[in-house]
Motif scaffolding. Structure first.
Motif, PDB file in Angstrom:
ATOM      1  N   ASN A 101      43.479  81.303 -11.957  1.00 38.58           N
ATOM      2  CA  ASN A 101      42.867  81.794 -10.717  1.00 38.58           C
ATOM      3  C   ASN A 101      43.693  82.931 -10.117  1.00 38.58           C
ATOM      4  O   ASN A 101      43.168  83.967  -9.717  1.00 38.58           O
ATOM      5  CB  ASN A 101      42.725  80.657  -9.699  1.00 38.58           C
ATOM      6  N   ARG A 102      45.000  82.745 -10.142  1.00 37.99           N
ATOM      7  CA  ARG A 102      45.903  83.773  -9.562  1.00 37.99           C
ATOM      8  C   ARG A 102      45.806  85.065 -10.361  1.00 37.99           C
ATOM      9  O   ARG A 102      45.743  86.175  -9.800  1.00 37.99           O
ATOM     10  CB  ARG A 102      47.331  83.223  -9.578  1.00 37.99           C
ATOM     11  N   PHE A 103      45.719  84.948 -11.677  1.00 39.15           N
ATOM     12  CA  PHE A 103      45.619  86.137 -12.542  1.00 39.15           C
ATOM     13  C   PHE A 103      44.294  86.846 -12.281  1.00 39.15           C
ATOM     14  O   PHE A 103      44.234  88.070 -12.178  1.00 39.15           O
ATOM     15  CB  PHE A 103      45.742  85.690 -14.003  1.00 39.15           C
ATOM     16  N   SER A 104      43.231  86.062 -12.118  1.00 35.76           N
ATOM     17  CA  SER A 104      41.903  86.656 -11.855  1.00 35.76           C
ATOM     18  C   SER A 104      41.894  87.392 -10.526  1.00 35.76           C
ATOM     19  O   SER A 104      41.357  88.503 -10.427  1.00 35.76           O
ATOM     20  CB  SER A 104      40.827  85.561 -11.855  1.00 35.76           C
ATOM     21  N   VAL A 105      42.535  86.802  -9.531  1.00 33.44           N
ATOM     22  CA  VAL A 105      42.608  87.463  -8.208  1.00 33.44           C
ATOM     23  C   VAL A 105      43.398  88.761  -8.332  1.00 33.44           C
ATOM     24  O   VAL A 105      42.990  89.809  -7.817  1.00 33.44           O
ATOM     25  CB  VAL A 105      43.258  86.524  -7.165  1.00 33.44           C
ATOM     26  N   MET A 106      44.501  88.726  -9.110  1.00 26.99           N
ATOM     27  CA  MET A 106      45.322  89.929  -9.286  1.00 26.99           C
ATOM     28  C   MET A 106      44.510  91.031  -9.973  1.00 26.99           C
ATOM     29  O   MET A 106      44.557  92.207  -9.575  1.00 26.99           O
ATOM     30  CB  MET A 106      46.544  89.577 -10.146  1.00 26.99           C
ATOM     31  N   LEU A 107      43.699  90.638 -10.957  1.00 27.99           N
ATOM     32  CA  LEU A 107      42.863  91.627 -11.657  1.00 27.99           C
ATOM     33  C   LEU A 107      41.856  92.229 -10.677  1.00 27.99           C
ATOM     34  O   LEU A 107      41.620  93.435 -10.651  1.00 27.99           O
ATOM     35  CB  LEU A 107      42.145  90.977 -12.840  1.00 27.99           C
ATOM     36  N   ASN A 108      41.271  91.383  -9.838  1.00 30.85           N
ATOM     37  CA  ASN A 108      40.322  91.907  -8.852  1.00 30.85           C
ATOM     38  C   ASN A 108      41.007  92.825  -7.849  1.00 30.85           C
ATOM     39  O   ASN A 108      40.499  93.883  -7.504  1.00 30.85           O
ATOM     40  CB  ASN A 108      39.639  90.754  -8.106  1.00 30.85           C
ATOM     41  N   ASP A 109      42.201  92.406  -7.407  1.00 28.18           N
ATOM     42  CA  ASP A 109      42.923  93.213  -6.400  1.00 28.18           C
ATOM     43  C   ASP A 109      43.259  94.601  -6.927  1.00 28.18           C
ATOM     44  O   ASP A 109      43.394  95.545  -6.157  1.00 28.18           O
ATOM     45  CB  ASP A 109      44.222  92.511  -5.983  1.00 28.18           C
ATOM     46  N   HIS A 110      43.369  94.731  -8.251  1.00 25.61           N
ATOM     47  CA  HIS A 110      43.783  96.023  -8.822  1.00 25.61           C
ATOM     48  C   HIS A 110      42.653  96.702  -9.579  1.00 25.61           C
ATOM     49  O   HIS A 110      42.884  97.526 -10.457  1.00 25.61           O
ATOM     50  CB  HIS A 110      45.002  95.824  -9.730  1.00 25.61           C
ATOM     51  N   SER A 111      41.405  96.352  -9.207  1.00 25.70           N
ATOM     52  CA  SER A 111      40.273  96.867 -10.007  1.00 25.70           C
ATOM     53  C   SER A 111      39.812  98.247  -9.548  1.00 25.70           C
ATOM     54  O   SER A 111      39.112  98.938 -10.267  1.00 25.70           O
ATOM     55  CB  SER A 111      39.094  95.899  -9.914  1.00 25.70           C
ATOM     56  N   MET A 112      40.229  98.674  -8.343  1.00 27.16           N
ATOM     57  CA  MET A 112      39.770  99.989  -7.860  1.00 27.16           C
ATOM     58  C   MET A 112      40.641 101.092  -8.450  1.00 27.16           C
ATOM     59  O   MET A 112      41.804 100.894  -8.749  1.00 27.16           O
ATOM     60  CB  MET A 112      39.856 100.040  -6.325  1.00 27.16           C
ATOM     61  N   VAL A 113      40.042 102.266  -8.562  1.00 25.62           N
ATOM     62  CA  VAL A 113      40.767 103.446  -9.057  1.00 25.62           C
ATOM     63  C   VAL A 113      40.978 104.395  -7.889  1.00 25.62           C
ATOM     64  O   VAL A 113      40.071 104.568  -7.062  1.00 25.62           O
ATOM     65  CB  VAL A 113      39.950 104.135 -10.177  1.00 25.62           C
ATOM     66  N   HIS A 114      42.171 105.024  -7.795  1.00 27.00           N
ATOM     67  CA  HIS A 114      42.467 105.947  -6.691  1.00 27.00           C
ATOM     68  C   HIS A 114      41.363 107.003  -6.606  1.00 27.00           C
ATOM     69  O   HIS A 114      41.002 107.622  -7.621  1.00 27.00           O
ATOM     70  CB  HIS A 114      43.819 106.614  -6.956  1.00 27.00           C
ATOM     71  N   GLU A 115      40.835 107.211  -5.405  1.00 31.74           N
ATOM     72  CA  GLU A 115      39.719 108.144  -5.237  1.00 31.74           C
ATOM     73  C   GLU A 115      40.044 109.549  -5.762  1.00 31.74           C
ATOM     74  O   GLU A 115      39.180 110.244  -6.271  1.00 31.74           O
ATOM     75  CB  GLU A 115      39.304 108.230  -3.762  1.00 31.74           C
ATOM     76  N   ASP A 116      41.303 109.941  -5.696  1.00 34.29           N
ATOM     77  CA  ASP A 116      41.672 111.285  -6.197  1.00 34.29           C
ATOM     78  C   ASP A 116      41.428 111.405  -7.696  1.00 34.29           C
ATOM     79  O   ASP A 116      41.253 112.504  -8.221  1.00 34.29           O
ATOM     80  CB  ASP A 116      43.154 111.586  -5.895  1.00 34.29           C
ATOM     81  N   MET A 117      41.376 110.259  -8.394  1.00 31.67           N
ATOM     82  CA  MET A 117      41.196 110.332  -9.864  1.00 31.67           C
ATOM     83  C   MET A 117      39.770 110.742 -10.223  1.00 31.67           C
ATOM     84  O   MET A 117      39.504 111.202 -11.320  1.00 31.67           O
ATOM     85  CB  MET A 117      41.532 108.989 -10.521  1.00 31.67           C
ATOM     86  N   GLU A 153      57.680  89.951 -11.503  1.00 32.02           N
ATOM     87  CA  GLU A 153      56.458  89.938 -10.685  1.00 32.02           C
ATOM     88  C   GLU A 153      55.824  91.343 -10.690  1.00 32.02           C
ATOM     89  O   GLU A 153      54.631  91.504 -10.957  1.00 32.02           O
ATOM     90  CB  GLU A 153      56.777  89.489  -9.249  1.00 32.02           C
ATOM     91  N   GLU A 154      56.646  92.325 -10.474  1.00 35.34           N
ATOM     92  CA  GLU A 154      56.143  93.702 -10.429  1.00 35.34           C
ATOM     93  C   GLU A 154      55.620  94.131 -11.795  1.00 35.34           C
ATOM     94  O   GLU A 154      54.620  94.839 -11.914  1.00 35.34           O
ATOM     95  CB  GLU A 154      57.261  94.649  -9.971  1.00 35.34           C
ATOM     96  N   ILE A 155      56.279  93.666 -12.855  1.00 32.25           N
ATOM     97  CA  ILE A 155      55.820  94.003 -14.216  1.00 32.25           C
ATOM     98  C   ILE A 155      54.436  93.401 -14.440  1.00 32.25           C
ATOM     99  O   ILE A 155      53.531  94.058 -14.962  1.00 32.25           O
ATOM    100  CB  ILE A 155      56.826  93.481 -15.276  1.00 32.25           C
ATOM    101  N   ASN A 156      54.245  92.190 -13.971  1.00 33.15           N
ATOM    102  CA  ASN A 156      52.929  91.542 -14.123  1.00 33.15           C
ATOM    103  C   ASN A 156      51.850  92.282 -13.341  1.00 33.15           C
ATOM    104  O   ASN A 156      50.706  92.388 -13.787  1.00 33.15           O
ATOM    105  CB  ASN A 156      53.005  90.078 -13.692  1.00 33.15           C
TER     106      ASN A 156
END
Ligand code: SDX
Length: 427
Positions: A101-117, A153-156
């Motif tokens: 569950n924690r991994f899935s939440v982390m994937l969701n939290d990082h799913s957006m791409v910076h608008e400048d990209m 943690e940061e590497i993950n």
């Protein structure tokens, strides 16, 4: 008593240590060979050369065995999800429910791409190949995330960011290439369903998420998740060995995967099957061309450096073609051609003598067509699937005390010493 191999050259004898793996695979340790004998070994394409010890994936090419962290790929395809399999590959064990569950939440939290990209995507010519876009965009991620974490943690977070954003970027590049509005990831959707929604949802025709299609994509990505030291993984490990960052390493992996002898084969297979279809459906002329040494044509999706029997992934993929097409109540003439081609080839002495069987790419394109993925994105789909494997292999290399900078040797066959001649004296 340590086992050794004895080598006798020029009247000298060398004892070389023999190493043995968990499954009985054996290696001769030649790390001291050149220093002691002055000789190197010669092995184009590293076909007989082990570059590392690894505990991630085990393959037995003679028996058609493939296991991720010891678990048969058949069991994972049957019971797991792509996110769970990614956790297994990267962390070496299946997650607890809480960890998943924690991994899935982390994937969701990082799913957006910076608008400048988005400007990067919009600057590519409309016909640019998605693999070229993806490798550029992954490398560009480094500019937006310059920190190179040391803490676990940061590497993950970095790994989750890559896994999640690569999927979003692939869908974004598809939408932008068609001039369509970008669809953002949704918090309420699973990894695979999110990708499908980002690819196919639109304001005028909302995408209906079909669980059978989601499951087909889960299995497709599970089957592609890792494959020990294949060419693109070797590229990732090489960049890691020079202490390149993970974004540069994955970008190099994407570029290596793009080649038609490697991941690019899934697109080449469909193009070949379409050619057979358009020429009347008879595979024989293509089989004969594949056997003709004077013809560079190869039967795409057939043959493998390691498997000398049926690729276990191809077996599952073949079954999945029938499953997904019947669930969608669809037919694909290219599947009938693929099955006919396989039937004829597997009875042909050339293919039998050369141990040439269907590999993962032979049927995978039929599944992707059924899902609705455009052909020029087939190898991108392979790249998204292989990403957890690349990440786990990169990480293993970074932690391997025996890993050294990748720098192969050569046998020089060029000119012996000669000297500069001024241009007016060259005749
Ligand atoms: C992937 O490494 C991995 O694990 C890769 C992969 C992964 O998950 O990462 O499994 C994914 O890349 C699968 C492979 C996808 N590529 C293709 O389907 C392209 C078609 N296949 C080939 O070109 C070939 O089989 C390779 C590249 C896959 C493997 O080539 P090798 O191991 O270098 O073998 P080779 O080219 O030296 O061929 C050996 C013999 C030759 O004949 P001889 O000169 O000995 O008489 O087999 C013949 C080849 O001509 N041969 C083929 C053939 N593949 C090999 N002949 C006709 N058609 C083919 N497809």
């Amino acid at each position: 008593m340590k086992k050794t191999a004895t080598l006798t050259i020029d009247g000298n004898t060398y004892e070389l240590p023999v190493l043995e793996g968990t499954e009985g695979d054996k290696a001769i340790d030649i790390r001291k060979l050149r220093a002691e004998s002055g000789y190197i070994t010669y092995d184009p394409g590293f076909a007989n050369t082990g570059v590392c010890k690894s505990s991630i994936t085990f393959m037995d090419g003679e028996k058609g065995i493939l296991r991720y962290r010891g678990i048969p790929v058949e069991e994972l395809a049957e019971n797991s999800t792509f996110v769970e399999t990614s956790f297994l590959l990267i962390n070496g064990r299946l997650p607890t429910r809480k960890e998943l569950n924690r991994f899935s939440v982390m994937l969701n939290d990082h799913s957006m791409v910076h608008e400048d990209m988005r400007h990067f995507f919009e600057s590519f010519p409309r016909g640019a190949h998605p693999m070229g876009i993806l490798s550029s965009m992954v490398n560009a991620l480094r500019a937006f995330y310059p920190e190179l974490p040391e803490e676990e943690e940061e590497i993950n977070v970095t790994f989750a960011r890559l896994l999640s954003k690569v999927r979003t970027m692939a869908a974004m590049s598809y939408k932008i290439s068609r001039g369509h509005a970008v669809v953002y990831p949704r918090y309420d959707l699973t990894y695979c369903a999110n990708f499908l929604n980002m690819m196919f949802d639109s304001p005028v025709r909302p995408y209906v998420i079909d669980p059978d299609v989601v499951r087909a994509l889960e299995v497709f990505w599970i089957l592609h998740a890792d494959h020990e030291q294949n060419s693109s993984t070797a590229a990732v490990r090489l960049v890691g060995s020079v202490r390149g960052n993970i974004y540069a390493a994955v970008s190099a992996g994407i570029c290596a995967l793009w080649g038609r002898l490697h991941g690019g084969a899934n697109q080449a297979v469909i193009e070949m099957l379409q050619q057979i279809h358009d020429s009347g459906g008879d595979p024989m002329p293509f089989i004969e061309r594949a056997k003709d040494k004077s013809d560079p044509f190869r039967l795409m999706g057939f043959g493998h450096r390691v498997y000398k029997t049926y690729d276990p992934r191809a077996k599952i993929m073949k079954r999945m073609c029938d499953t997904i097409l019947s669930k969608l109540n669809r037919k694909d003439p290219l599947l009938d051609i693929a099955k006919k081609l396989e039937e004829v080839a597997l009875k042909d002495p050339y293919f039998i003598d050369h141990n040439l069987y269907p590999n993962v790419d032979f049927y995978s394109g039929i599944v992707l067509r059924a899902i609705g993925i455009p052909v020029n994105m087939f190898t991108v789909m392979f790249a998204i699937g292989r990403l957890p494997g690349w990440i786990s292999q990169f990480r293993e290399g970074q932690h391997d005390p025996e890993q050294r900078l990748f720098r192969p040797r050569q046998l020089y066959v060029g000119d012996q010493v000669r000297h500069y001649v001024p241009i007016d004296e060259r005749g």
